[in-house]
Design a protein around this motif. Structure first.
Motif, PDB file in Angstrom:
ATOM      1  N   GLY A 135      59.519  17.868   9.431  1.00  0.00           N
ATOM      2  CA  GLY A 135      59.601  19.317   9.335  1.00  0.00           C
ATOM      3  C   GLY A 135      58.780  20.042  10.367  1.00  0.00           C
ATOM      4  N   ASN A 136      57.753  19.389  10.907  1.00  0.00           N
ATOM      5  CA  ASN A 136      56.911  19.981  11.944  1.00  0.00           C
ATOM      6  C   ASN A 136      57.527  19.929  13.338  1.00  0.00           C
ATOM      7  OD1 ASN A 136      53.553  20.374  11.396  1.00  0.00           O
ATOM      8  ND2 ASN A 136      54.771  19.473   9.771  1.00  0.00           N
ATOM      9  N   LEU A 137      58.510  19.067  13.526  1.00  0.00           N
ATOM     10  CA  LEU A 137      58.946  18.737  14.882  1.00  0.00           C
ATOM     11  C   LEU A 137      59.622  19.880  15.624  1.00  0.00           C
ATOM     12  CD1 LEU A 137      60.229  15.072  14.423  1.00  0.00           C
ATOM     13  CD2 LEU A 137      58.057  15.851  15.400  1.00  0.00           C
ATOM     14  N   THR A 138      60.444  20.680  14.938  1.00  0.00           N
ATOM     15  CA  THR A 138      61.112  21.761  15.675  1.00  0.00           C
ATOM     16  C   THR A 138      60.095  22.733  16.243  1.00  0.00           C
ATOM     17  OG1 THR A 138      61.427  23.004  13.620  1.00  0.00           O
ATOM     18  CG2 THR A 138      63.270  21.650  14.383  1.00  0.00           C
ATOM     19  N   GLY A 139      59.070  23.051  15.442  1.00  0.00           N
ATOM     20  CA  GLY A 139      58.041  23.954  15.926  1.00  0.00           C
ATOM     21  C   GLY A 139      57.266  23.363  17.081  1.00  0.00           C
ATOM     22  N   PHE A 140      56.903  22.090  16.967  1.00  0.00           N
ATOM     23  CA  PHE A 140      56.144  21.454  18.047  1.00  0.00           C
ATOM     24  C   PHE A 140      56.955  21.408  19.331  1.00  0.00           C
ATOM     25  CE2 PHE A 140      54.687  17.886  20.600  1.00  0.00           C
ATOM     26  CZ  PHE A 140      53.309  18.051  20.588  1.00  0.00           C
ATOM     27  N   VAL A 141      58.185  20.944  19.235  1.00  0.00           N
ATOM     28  CA  VAL A 141      59.028  20.822  20.429  1.00  0.00           C
ATOM     29  C   VAL A 141      59.256  22.186  21.081  1.00  0.00           C
ATOM     30  CG1 VAL A 141      61.350  20.234  21.242  1.00  0.00           C
ATOM     31  CG2 VAL A 141      60.147  18.698  19.678  1.00  0.00           C
ATOM     32  N   CYS A 142      59.540  23.203  20.263  1.00  0.00           N
ATOM     33  CA  CYS A 142      59.805  24.535  20.812  1.00  0.00           C
ATOM     34  C   CYS A 142      58.548  25.173  21.390  1.00  0.00           C
ATOM     35  CB  CYS A 142      60.390  25.440  19.733  1.00  0.00           C
ATOM     36  SG  CYS A 142      62.109  25.087  19.308  1.00  0.00           S
ATOM     37  N   SER A 143      57.444  25.113  20.653  1.00  0.00           N
ATOM     38  CA  SER A 143      56.222  25.772  21.124  1.00  0.00           C
ATOM     39  C   SER A 143      55.621  25.057  22.321  1.00  0.00           C
ATOM     40  CB  SER A 143      55.181  25.824  20.000  1.00  0.00           C
ATOM     41  OG  SER A 143      54.672  24.547  19.706  1.00  0.00           O
ATOM     42  N   GLN A 144      55.954  23.783  22.509  1.00  0.00           N
ATOM     43  CA  GLN A 144      55.483  23.042  23.669  1.00  0.00           C
ATOM     44  C   GLN A 144      56.549  22.975  24.767  1.00  0.00           C
ATOM     45  OE1 GLN A 144      52.465  22.105  24.257  1.00  0.00           O
ATOM     46  NE2 GLN A 144      51.625  22.610  22.248  1.00  0.00           N
ATOM     47  N   ASN A 145      57.487  23.931  24.718  1.00  0.00           N
ATOM     48  CA  ASN A 145      58.479  24.106  25.777  1.00  0.00           C
ATOM     49  C   ASN A 145      59.252  22.820  26.083  1.00  0.00           C
ATOM     50  OD1 ASN A 145      57.641  26.740  25.898  1.00  0.00           O
ATOM     51  ND2 ASN A 145      56.478  26.520  27.798  1.00  0.00           N
ATOM     52  N   ALA A 146      59.953  22.349  25.042  1.00  0.00           N
ATOM     53  CA  ALA A 146      60.829  21.186  25.161  1.00  0.00           C
ATOM     54  C   ALA A 146      60.058  19.901  25.446  1.00  0.00           C
ATOM     55  CB  ALA A 146      61.914  21.404  26.220  1.00  0.00           C
ATOM     56  N   CYS A 147      58.958  19.713  24.767  1.00  0.00           N
ATOM     57  CA  CYS A 147      58.232  18.451  24.815  1.00  0.00           C
ATOM     58  C   CYS A 147      59.014  17.419  23.976  1.00  0.00           C
ATOM     59  CB  CYS A 147      56.837  18.657  24.234  1.00  0.00           C
ATOM     60  SG  CYS A 147      55.755  17.214  24.267  1.00  0.00           S
ATOM     61  N   PRO A 148      59.199  16.194  24.500  1.00  0.00           N
ATOM     62  CA  PRO A 148      58.542  15.621  25.671  1.00  0.00           C
ATOM     63  C   PRO A 148      59.382  15.714  26.934  1.00  0.00           C
ATOM     64  CG  PRO A 148      59.606  13.884  24.415  1.00  0.00           C
ATOM     65  CD  PRO A 148      59.894  15.164  23.692  1.00  0.00           C
ATOM     66  N   GLN A 149      58.707  15.921  28.058  1.00  0.00           N
ATOM     67  CA  GLN A 149      59.296  15.823  29.374  1.00  0.00           C
ATOM     68  C   GLN A 149      58.575  14.706  30.127  1.00  0.00           C
ATOM     69  OE1 GLN A 149      62.007  17.722  30.436  1.00  0.00           O
ATOM     70  NE2 GLN A 149      61.989  18.289  28.262  1.00  0.00           N
ATOM     71  N   PRO A 150      59.211  14.157  31.177  1.00  0.00           N
ATOM     72  CA  PRO A 150      58.540  13.118  31.957  1.00  0.00           C
ATOM     73  C   PRO A 150      57.171  13.600  32.437  1.00  0.00           C
ATOM     74  CG  PRO A 150      60.830  13.293  32.618  1.00  0.00           C
ATOM     75  CD  PRO A 150      60.573  14.438  31.682  1.00  0.00           C
ATOM     76  N   SER A 151      56.181  12.743  32.316  1.00  0.00           N
ATOM     77  CA  SER A 151      54.803  13.003  32.772  1.00  0.00           C
ATOM     78  C   SER A 151      54.031  13.950  31.873  1.00  0.00           C
ATOM     79  CB  SER A 151      54.784  13.540  34.216  1.00  0.00           C
ATOM     80  OG  SER A 151      55.396  12.630  35.099  1.00  0.00           O
ATOM     81  N   ASP A 152      54.566  14.313  30.703  1.00  0.00           N
ATOM     82  CA  ASP A 152      53.810  15.152  29.783  1.00  0.00           C
ATOM     83  C   ASP A 152      52.556  14.421  29.300  1.00  0.00           C
ATOM     84  OD1 ASP A 152      55.388  17.375  29.906  1.00  0.00           O
ATOM     85  OD2 ASP A 152      56.263  17.183  27.909  1.00  0.00           O
ATOM     86  N   VAL A 153      51.448  15.159  29.260  1.00  0.00           N
ATOM     87  CA  VAL A 153      50.179  14.687  28.697  1.00  0.00           C
ATOM     88  C   VAL A 153      49.630  15.820  27.850  1.00  0.00           C
ATOM     89  CG1 VAL A 153      47.830  13.882  29.146  1.00  0.00           C
ATOM     90  CG2 VAL A 153      49.697  13.191  30.669  1.00  0.00           C
ATOM     91  N   PHE A 154      49.164  15.495  26.640  1.00  0.00           N
ATOM     92  CA  PHE A 154      48.730  16.530  25.700  1.00  0.00           C
ATOM     93  C   PHE A 154      47.237  16.416  25.436  1.00  0.00           C
ATOM     94  CE2 PHE A 154      47.935  18.448  21.608  1.00  0.00           C
ATOM     95  CZ  PHE A 154      48.830  19.499  21.519  1.00  0.00           C
ATOM     96  N   TRP A 155      46.614  17.599  25.257  1.00  0.00           N
ATOM     97  CA  TRP A 155      45.237  17.644  24.766  1.00  0.00           C
ATOM     98  C   TRP A 155      45.026  18.922  23.984  1.00  0.00           C
ATOM     99  CZ3 TRP A 155      41.379  21.313  26.084  1.00  0.00           C
ATOM    100  CH2 TRP A 155      40.158  21.118  25.407  1.00  0.00           C
ATOM    101  N   SER A 156      44.206  18.831  22.935  1.00  0.00           N
ATOM    102  CA  SER A 156      43.787  19.999  22.167  1.00  0.00           C
ATOM    103  C   SER A 156      42.400  19.738  21.616  1.00  0.00           C
ATOM    104  CB  SER A 156      44.749  20.282  21.012  1.00  0.00           C
ATOM    105  OG  SER A 156      44.218  21.279  20.152  1.00  0.00           O
ATOM    106  N   PRO A 157      41.541  20.754  21.584  1.00  0.00           N
ATOM    107  CA  PRO A 157      40.234  20.573  20.948  1.00  0.00           C
ATOM    108  C   PRO A 157      40.305  20.578  19.423  1.00  0.00           C
ATOM    109  CG  PRO A 157      40.462  22.830  21.712  1.00  0.00           C
ATOM    110  CD  PRO A 157      41.678  22.094  22.189  1.00  0.00           C
ATOM    111  N   ALA A 158      41.489  20.838  18.864  1.00  0.00           N
ATOM    112  CA  ALA A 158      41.629  20.894  17.408  1.00  0.00           C
ATOM    113  C   ALA A 158      41.230  19.566  16.773  1.00  0.00           C
ATOM    114  CB  ALA A 158      43.067  21.246  17.041  1.00  0.00           C
TER     115      ALA A 158
END
Length: 586
Positions: free
Chosen positions: A230-253
């Motif tokens: 249920g979280n995935l649509t929000g994550f993918v949309c808010s991260q601008n179509a993640c995953p893309q090649p060479s994507d790397v993620f970081w958050s201080p959360a």
């Protein structure tokens, strides 16, 4: 599109302001299998498909960690999780048992989550910032029988154990002060690690997360395996179509909270995106250095973090080589000042997001989505100051006290319906509050199979479906008969260069009921004096309605915050109420 999500939307490439919100909702369908396990989806399958790919990159206060512990492959992640799972099972941890994890962002935290889910137990992440009392309450309330921790929380955990007699085993990760029941390294040496995660039902409990307690005592929200889907649509949309090649993620959360676990760690592991884990205190400079060093493309930054970065490094791209292509923000209203800075200084339009532990990642913005043609297309345009719109798969409305949808433009409680726009069950819902059936029932309005889940946050929905946040329902107040939403005044104050952060609460007043009061953290290089008070009052008067400017301003070194980065206005409001009682007695 992605496993467990299905969209047939496809378009030609349009201008950046193109709006595909309606099309994405109309074409989207959830794909939730009856059997689903987070450990299998986030660990086991990648160990088989891409064993050598890096899953987690680790840093501490000194920078990247050398050796295999600093770059954990998919194969190594699952191998360790399988060994830990077998050891936990040998120690009597059974399906449904709660296992506490009290650690910062480090690979062992991810390993522990996968191992616990793999045997059908329930992971209970707890913040390393908790003191003994906070830990004891949650450990005793949950009935956790085993806890895993490192030196960041060990002393507090040992003290808390006295109040949680059912806690049989403490597992130490690395060197810790004092005696231990079991060492992490010994558990990972199991000769027969499990190879396949348990075939749990999608509705089975996976995580127990205690709410931050901004409006009352913490409650344990029981999260099922399916909620990750249920979280995935929000994550993918808010991260601008993640995953893309060479994507790397970081958050201080912090990975101990919904924002770090469900908005960062688990979606990244599910989608196969490397995630950086930082075991060190957040500073703006460290954040920029880390993003430059790891070529971070995607991030989730709280508004408080963005405000600090904006004040400390106003023009970051002149100092750092940044590769950001998506910034999501949540927890508080971003405000147009931060929105504009991200647009201009970071070169990325921030995608604001809204959700809560019980129903996470339901509203926000989307800079891009990937069509069936493999190309990126604009999602829907962000509007500065707005929370955004419902993400695909979620039916969101603003409702009144009776559970009826409010007319557009009328304030009400943001709510999520159990069924999506196609009448199908939304998988994002929590199972209920741990041992609190009364609180669970109070969260919903309507028939159990056809009901709204209230968030307790007040907003206005405009004619196009965008939500405009006004504050927690108990944060909104009336002053001289006018309804005041604190976030609008706070945002206006932060736009002044002398303000690092601000919180607005009502100050009781015998004549007007209440007046607007602001607590202000002064930015470096500015002086907190009467002249600044007058300047800030004039600043707000010139931009908002006359009744919204703060009649009183108090300077404060730091605002009271939850460990999730949210301002605790309740603390300040209670302070004002106590002061009012004192004045009445004199």
């Amino acid at each position: 599109m992605l496993t467990h999500m299905k969209s047939t939307a496809t378009t030609a490439l349009e201008a950046p302001e193109a709006d595909h919100h309606a099309a994405l909702h109309g074409d989207f369908r959830w794909q939730v299998p009856p059997v689903f396990n987070i450990a299998q989806a986030c660990g086991e399958r990648w160990a088989r498909e891409t064993p050598e790919r890096i899953a987690i990159l680790a840093e501490d206060a000194d920078g990247p960690i050398d050796g295999p512990d600093g770059a954990l492959s998919c194969a190594a992640l699952w191998r360790q999780a399988g060994a830990l799972a077998a050891s936990l099972r040998d120690r009597g941890v059974a399906p449904g048992d709660r296992v506490a994890i009290v650690m910062p962002q480090r690979p062992e935290t991810a390993v522990a989550h996968l191992a616990i889910c793999a045997i059908g137990a329930v992971a209970m992440p707890l913040s390393m910032l908790f003191g003994p009392e906070a830990l004891a309450y949650r450990l005793a309330d949950s009935g956790a029988r085993l806890a895993i921790a490192d030196d960041s929380a060990w002393s507090a955990l040992v003290q808390a154990r006295a109040e949680a007699p059912q806690l049989a085993t403490l597992v130490a990760v690395g060197e810790v002060p004092g005696p231990v029941d079991a060492q992490w390294s010994e558990l990972l040496a199991h000769r027969h690690p499990i190879e396949t995660a348990m075939a749990t039902a999608a509705d089975d409990a996976a995580v127990l997360i205690y709410t931050s307690g901004t409006t009352g005592p913490p409650k344990g929200a029981l999260i099922p395996h399916r909620a990750l889907i249920g979280n995935l649509t929000g994550f993918v949309c808010s991260q601008n179509a993640c995953p893309q090649p060479s994507d790397v993620f970081w958050s201080p959360a912090d990975w101990a909270w919904t924002g770090g676990l469900m908005d960062a760690l688990l979606p990244c592991l599910y989608l196969g995106v490397p995630i950086v884990g930082l075991r060190a205190r957040f500073t703006p400079e460290r954040a920029f250095e880390l993003m430059q060093r790891h070529r971070v493309t995607n991030t989730f930054l709280f508004p408080t973090a963005l405000k600090a970065m904006m004040k400390a490094v106003p023009r970051p791209r002149e100092v750092y080589d940044l590769r950001l292509r998506a910034v999501m923000s949540a927890g508080e209203a971003v405000g147009d000042a931060v929105f504009q800075w991200c647009d201009e200084a970071l070169g990325v339009r921030v995608n604001e997001m809204f959700g809560q532990t019980e129903i996470n990642y339901i509203v926000g913005n989307c800079g891009a989505f990937q069509g069936r043609d493999g190309r990126l297309h604009p999602g829907w345009p962000a509007r500065p100051g707005s929370m955004g719109r419902a993400y695909p798969g979620h039916r969101v409305a603003v409702i009144d006290d009776d559970g009826h949808e409010c007319p557009r433009g009328t304030p009400g409680d943001v709510a999520l319906h159990r069924l999506d726009v196609h009448g199908q069950p939304d998988p994002v819902f929590f199972l209920g509050y741990w041992k609190r059936e009364d609180a669970t029932r109070a969260k919903f309005t309507g028939d159990p199979s056809d009901s709204w889940c209230r968030t307790g946050d007040t907003a206005v929905m405009d004619a196009d479906g965008y939500l405009w946040y006004q504050g927690r329902s108990d944060d909104v107040f009336k002053a001289a008969g006018y309804r005041i939403g604190p976030s609008e005044v706070e945002n206006c104050l932060v736009r002044h260069p002398a303000v690092a952060n601000a919180a607005v609460v009502p100050r009781p007043d015998p004549e007007r009921g209440a007046v607007v009061k602001a607590y202000v953290v002064v930015a470096p290089g500015h002086v907190a004096d009467d002249a600044l008070v007058a300047a800030l009052q004039a600043h707000v008067k010139g931009k908002l309605a006359p009744y919204e400017y703060p009649k009183e301003i108090e300077f404060i070194d730091a605002l009271p915050m939850t460990t999730t980065g949210k301002v605790q206005r309740r603390v300040l409001r209670l302070r004002e109420e106590e002061r009012a009682k004192g004045r009445a007695l004199t």
